[in-house]
Scaffold this active site. Structure first.
Site, PDB file in Angstrom:
ATOM      1  CB  CYS A   1      -0.926   0.025   1.211  1.00 54.08           C
ATOM      2  SG  CYS A   1      -2.008  -1.392   1.276  1.00 54.08           S
TER       3      CYS A   1
ATOM      4  CB  CYS B   1     -10.631   0.121   2.030  1.00 55.22           C
ATOM      5  SG  CYS B   1      -9.408  -1.187   1.852  1.00 55.22           S
TER       6      CYS B   1
END
Lengths: 381, 136
Positions: free
Chosen positions: A80, A201
């Site tokens: 990420c 998410c």
């Protein structure tokens, strides 16, 4: 070292677009960033592109149809934090004088990736992975610990999601663009107790790009350039050195390095964009970034201090929870939000009078390590 | 007649037999004393010394955190529980947890290792370890 500035930013639409190729998503972001910067594609001297899933030379295939070729191009991956890693690479090149102007790109098509509709798998043969470790499980365990040590409640975690969805509803580029109540968040499908689906998410396709240059070059194009006053990238330390499950020691260390580099403290930060892939972790990052004292992270949620209108809004874009999380794009996308906020063009989600913005992205998971990597940039005007 | 499934370890060498029964097999650096599970192979990650000795970790530890998970992962079908258990040797182990009626998990409670089948697939049983609420 030379001062580095952000000259222009661009972002594709975020959402589920399996019909859109990596090139299309990337071009949307890059075209907008170049136009925003007011430069010609011919001015770009270096490109860093981040992508996690498959294929090669991602930067080259995005940029070739825009008239950018035959320059130095580097393609990177760092979970990420990949996008932040691309930004960091470009920052180093400009700060050290290897080039004057370049572009950092992050792109991901999660819906066409091999893990579409699935969880991000641990590395093959990773013992924790074999024993059932997943990203949601890790953050569920952190959340449960927060409930025990910090007095956090399931409602507090849900409130993080409610807040970020509220912000995202003000962002025309957010994937969800929908408000939720605490009750709705808690009533959504249970994923890993105490985390429900609306505290995770979504799978997202999207791209982001940022044109950066030396301050000397920036002044030729803009009277009010946004300065990059800190750039830090750090890999995770061993987990045997980790005592507190409710803190990422290397994230805290990276924050300290960033504040020192910028010559400011957390009290000077007007807004923060950070890795909120799962709601409980936002509270962990509040404390690691020094936005409050250790143990008081929950209070930022309860008092609204981290919401728009509060003392230090966190994830005014909607964050990963509402805006969406194309893994390698997010580390660049947070630079776009920070820049838009500092330029006063964030529309309905504008943090009034914002002068300093911090952009953090943390990710990755490996047996024996605390996580993977963290990138932190601080922008100022 | 039921055909006995082949038993396959989730990973070889992670459990060893001690005086009080089976337990996690770790190792310790002779120079700095850092204890590892799973074992480090090449050198101590803390001080880089290569003198490592095998140690059997305690069978009991304290529950640092837990979660009941409602989606499949690895070979587990939901619902199943996972957690971190802190062992007295200073090692925090990520582990599947045994869910038992009338024994809800609580952070800080004492847990005990149980070695056995984690899940079955086709013609084999995958064997590993779990932790369960102690005193059961």
């Amino acid at each position: 070292m030379r001062e580095v500035a952000v000259l222009g930013v661009g972002q594709s639409i975020f959402g589920k677009f399996p019909e859109k190729s990596i090139e299309e998503l990337g071009r949307e972001a890059v075209s907008e960033a170049i136009q925003d910067a007011g430069v010609s594609p011919k001015d770009i001297q270096a490109a860093y592109t981040s992508r996690l899933f498959l294929e090669m030379t991602t930067g080259q295939i995005i940029l070739k149809d825009l008239g950018i070729a035959d320059i130095e191009m580097t393609n990177v991956e760092n979970a990420c934090a990949g996008g932040a890693t691309a930004v960091r690479g470009l920052w180093k090149d400009i700060a050290s004088g290897f080039c004057d102007i370049g572009i950092a790109i992050g792109v991901e098509s999660m819906t066409t990736s091999p893990i579409a509709r699935k969880l991000i798998p641990p590395a093959k043969d990773d013992l924790d992975g074999l024993l059932g470790m997943t990203m949601p499980s890790l953050f569920a365990l952190i959340g449960r610990r927060l409930m025990d040590t910090h007095g956090a409640t399931e409602e507090d975690f849900a409130q993080v999601s409610v807040k970020n969805h509220h912000h995202g509803a003000l962002n025309p580029r957010a994937q969800y663009q929908k408000e939720f109540t605490v009750e709705e968040v808690l009533a959504s499908r249970m994923v890993a107790e105490p985390i429900t689906l609306l505290q995770c998410c979504p799978n997202t396709d999207g791209a982001a790009a940022v044109v950066m240059c030396s301050m000397d070059v920036a002044r030729k194009f803009s009277t009010n350039p946004v300065k990059v006053v800190a750039s830090v990238l750090r890999s995770a330390d061993y987990s045997f050195r980790k005592e507190d499950l409710t803190s990422f020691a290397f994230g805290k260390k990276a924050a300290g390095m960033a504040y020192e580099m910028a010559g400011i403290g957390p009290e000077d930060v007007d807004l923060v964009e950070l890795h909120d892939a799962f709601a409980p972790e936002e509270i962990v990052h509040y404390e690691d970034l020094g936005l409050c004292k250790v143990g008081e992270g929950v209070d930022l949620v309860r008092t609204g201090a981290s919401a728009l209108g509060g003392r230090c809004p966190v994830n005014p874009s909607g964050g990963l929870l509402s805006l969406g999380h194309p893994l390698s794009a997010s580390g660049v996308r947070i630079m776009c939000e920070a820049t838009d906020q500092l330029r006063g063009r964030a529309g309905k989600r504008q943090v009034s009078g914002a002068k300093v913005a911090l952009a953090q992205m943390l990710g990755g998971m490996a047996n024996g390590l605390e996580a993977g990597a963290v990138g932190i940039h601080i922008l100022a005007r | 007649m039921r055909i006995v499934a082949e038993k396959v370890w989730i990973r070889e060498g992670i459990v060893a037999e001690g005086p009080e029964g089976q337990s996690l097999a770790g190792n310790r650096c002779k120079a700095c004393g850092q204890v590892y599970f799973p074992k480090v192979e090449l050198a101590c990650l803390n001080c880089l010394e290569k003198q490592l000795e095998d140690v059997l970790l305690s069978r009991k530890g304290k529950l640092c955190s837990y979660s009941v998970v409602h989606m499949p992962a690895s070979g587990f079908q939901p619902p199943y529980a996972v957690g971190f258990v802190d062992l007295p040797e200073g090692v925090r182990v990520f582990t599947p947890l045994e869910m038992e009626e009338g024994k809800p998990f609580k952070v800080g409670m004492e847990m005990e290792i149980r070695v056995g089948t984690l899940w079955e697939e086709e013609d084999k049983e995958v064997v590993g370890f779990k932790f369960a609420v102690a005193g059961g």
